[in-house]
Design a protein around this motif. Structure first.
Motif, PDB file in Angstrom:
ATOM      1  N   ILE A  99       0.833  -1.200   0.000  1.00  0.00           N
ATOM      2  CA  ILE A  99       0.000   0.000   0.000  1.00  0.00           C
ATOM      3  C   ILE A  99       0.871   1.255   0.000  1.00  0.00           C
ATOM      4  CG2 ILE A  99      -1.622   1.352   1.384  1.00  0.00           C
ATOM      5  CD1 ILE A  99      -2.865  -1.319   2.277  1.00  0.00           C
ATOM      6  N   ILE A 100       1.892   1.271   0.838  1.00  0.00           N
ATOM      7  CA  ILE A 100       2.759   2.448   0.940  1.00  0.00           C
ATOM      8  C   ILE A 100       3.484   2.703  -0.374  1.00  0.00           C
ATOM      9  CG2 ILE A 100       4.883   3.296   2.020  1.00  0.00           C
ATOM     10  CD1 ILE A 100       3.855   2.063   4.645  1.00  0.00           C
ATOM     11  N   THR A 171      -8.403  -2.600  -1.579  1.00  0.00           N
ATOM     12  CA  THR A 171      -9.250  -3.783  -1.465  1.00  0.00           C
ATOM     13  C   THR A 171      -8.661  -4.892  -2.314  1.00  0.00           C
ATOM     14  OG1 THR A 171     -11.517  -4.616  -1.723  1.00  0.00           O
ATOM     15  CG2 THR A 171     -10.742  -3.050  -3.371  1.00  0.00           C
ATOM     16  N   ALA A 172      -8.795  -6.122  -1.868  1.00  0.00           N
ATOM     17  CA  ALA A 172      -8.199  -7.253  -2.582  1.00  0.00           C
ATOM     18  C   ALA A 172      -9.066  -7.671  -3.756  1.00  0.00           C
ATOM     19  CB  ALA A 172      -7.997  -8.427  -1.641  1.00  0.00           C
ATOM     20  N   ASP A 173      -8.410  -8.032  -4.871  1.00  0.00           N
ATOM     21  CA  ASP A 173      -9.152  -8.598  -5.993  1.00  0.00           C
ATOM     22  C   ASP A 173      -9.131 -10.124  -5.873  1.00  0.00           C
ATOM     23  OD1 ASP A 173      -6.649  -9.417  -6.775  1.00  0.00           O
ATOM     24  OD2 ASP A 173      -6.495  -8.053  -8.490  1.00  0.00           O
ATOM     25  N   GLY A 176      -5.990 -11.652  -4.701  1.00  0.00           N
ATOM     26  CA  GLY A 176      -5.523 -11.311  -3.361  1.00  0.00           C
ATOM     27  C   GLY A 176      -4.599 -10.115  -3.317  1.00  0.00           C
ATOM     28  N   ASN A 177      -4.346  -9.479  -4.459  1.00  0.00           N
ATOM     29  CA  ASN A 177      -3.464  -8.313  -4.483  1.00  0.00           C
ATOM     30  C   ASN A 177      -4.264  -7.053  -4.170  1.00  0.00           C
ATOM     31  OD1 ASN A 177      -1.147  -9.795  -5.349  1.00  0.00           O
ATOM     32  ND2 ASN A 177      -2.041  -9.864  -7.403  1.00  0.00           N
ATOM     33  N   PRO A 178      -3.895  -6.302  -3.113  1.00  0.00           N
ATOM     34  CA  PRO A 178      -4.642  -5.079  -2.790  1.00  0.00           C
ATOM     35  C   PRO A 178      -4.540  -4.050  -3.914  1.00  0.00           C
ATOM     36  CG  PRO A 178      -3.228  -5.757  -0.961  1.00  0.00           C
ATOM     37  CD  PRO A 178      -2.815  -6.571  -2.151  1.00  0.00           C
ATOM     38  N   ARG A 179      -5.660  -3.453  -4.251  1.00  0.00           N
ATOM     39  CA  ARG A 179      -5.693  -2.415  -5.275  1.00  0.00           C
ATOM     40  C   ARG A 179      -6.409  -1.185  -4.729  1.00  0.00           C
ATOM     41  NH1 ARG A 179      -6.771  -5.312 -11.148  1.00  0.00           N
ATOM     42  NH2 ARG A 179      -5.227  -6.979 -10.920  1.00  0.00           N
ATOM     43  N   GLY A 180      -5.868  -0.025  -5.061  1.00  0.00           N
ATOM     44  CA  GLY A 180      -6.445   1.213  -4.575  1.00  0.00           C
ATOM     45  C   GLY A 180      -7.735   1.557  -5.292  1.00  0.00           C
TER      46      GLY A 180
END
Length: 288
Positions: A99-100, A171-173, A176-180
């Motif tokens: 995220i950062i 949020t995860a797709d 499982g990779n978080p996307r903004g």
């Protein structure tokens, strides 16, 4: 009048009900904070953040548990025209790192819980500036008290264009990779106004609302905090779910509105005392 900045709901509430109770921390056993006090604290922090070299549109992370300080931080970030990036204060280090890096954070506001995740990243001089509350700042970090002490007293002008970004939650797709997710002030305000228009209202003025859902979720930030400011409701902030402790807080604070996730209902189901402790509850909202 519909505002252009989501933090203007607090500003309006402070003008109309300055001495009304806005937030209470259940664990603190303190009287809490009024709308006027909250609005003033938001202005002060917004002014202080501008002293860190931030300009409109910069991303500011918020890795903190439910507290008056973290709610103040959220509204201060958006009031100053920055974009809040919520981070799970008890989440995985790898998730916080993604995220950062992906969001391009300039500053991270964190507390005694969230700072452990942030410190585990070993960000170094190339990473965002870390501002800590509730615990002693370490080398390379700034204490929130020192940041506030340098505040100019001039609050940066809030964005007047509701189409500018307000929040960038991840949020995860399916992989499982978080996307903004890019949320504008208009998007957040539209959600608040749509819910406020529901009849009968789910959060009437004067309601006492359980603030259990974590503020790194937009459900808590918008459907609870934003809606409470819009309607003039008091939020009882709770950090973490203990079935007995939360039921006790609901009974003690006279909570009337309970927004929760389905596992909370499951944890309470069949308990012999729940009908007594939930006696003043008017509305239960749940979704997942």
């Amino acid at each position: 009048m519909v505002p252009a900045n989501v933090s203007d709901y607090v500003r309006s509430r402070a003008a109309s009900s300055p001495q009304g109770r806005a937030l209470v921390e259940d664990a603190a056993k303190m009287p809490g904070i009024t709308w006027a006090e909250l609005d003033a604290a938001i202005d002060r922090l917004a002014s202080a953040l501008s002293g860190l070299g931030l300009v409109a549109g910069h991303r500011v992370g918020l890795a903190a548990v439910n507290s008056i300080g973290s709610v103040t931080a959220y509204f201060a970030i958006v009031r100053a025209g920055y974009v809040v990036v919520p981070i799970n204060p008890r989440g995985y280090v790898s998730e916080a790192a993604h995220i950062i890096t992906d969001s391009g954070l300039r500053v991270v506001l964190t507390d005694a819980v969230g700072v452990e995740v942030i410190r585990a990243l070993k960000l170094g001089s190339d990473g965002p500036q870390v501002v800590v509350s509730g615990t002693k700042a370490k080398r390379g970090e700034l204490a929130i008290a020192d940041v506030l002490a340098r505040a100019s007293g001039v609050t940066p002008p809030s964005p007047t264009d509701p189409e500018v970004l307000a929040a960038l939650p991840y949020t995860a797709d399916a992989s499982g990779n978080p996307r903004g997710v890019m949320l504008t002030h208009r998007a957040l305000i539209a959600n608040i106004e749509q819910v406020a228009a529901v009849e009968p209202t789910t959060m009437p003025p004067g309601a006492i609302v359980l603030g259990l859902l974590p503020i790194f979720h937009m459900y808590a930030l918008n459907a609870i905090l934003g809606q409470a400011a819009r309607q003039g409701a008091k939020v009882v902030l709770v950090d973490g779910f203990d079935p007995d402790g939360v039921l006790d807080a609901i009974q003690r604070e006279g909570v009337t509105n309970v927004p929760i996730a389905p596992p909370v209902i499951a944890a309470w189901a069949g308990r012999p005392d729940h009908s007594v402790k939930l006696a003043k509850v008017k509305n239960v909202l749940s979704g997942a």
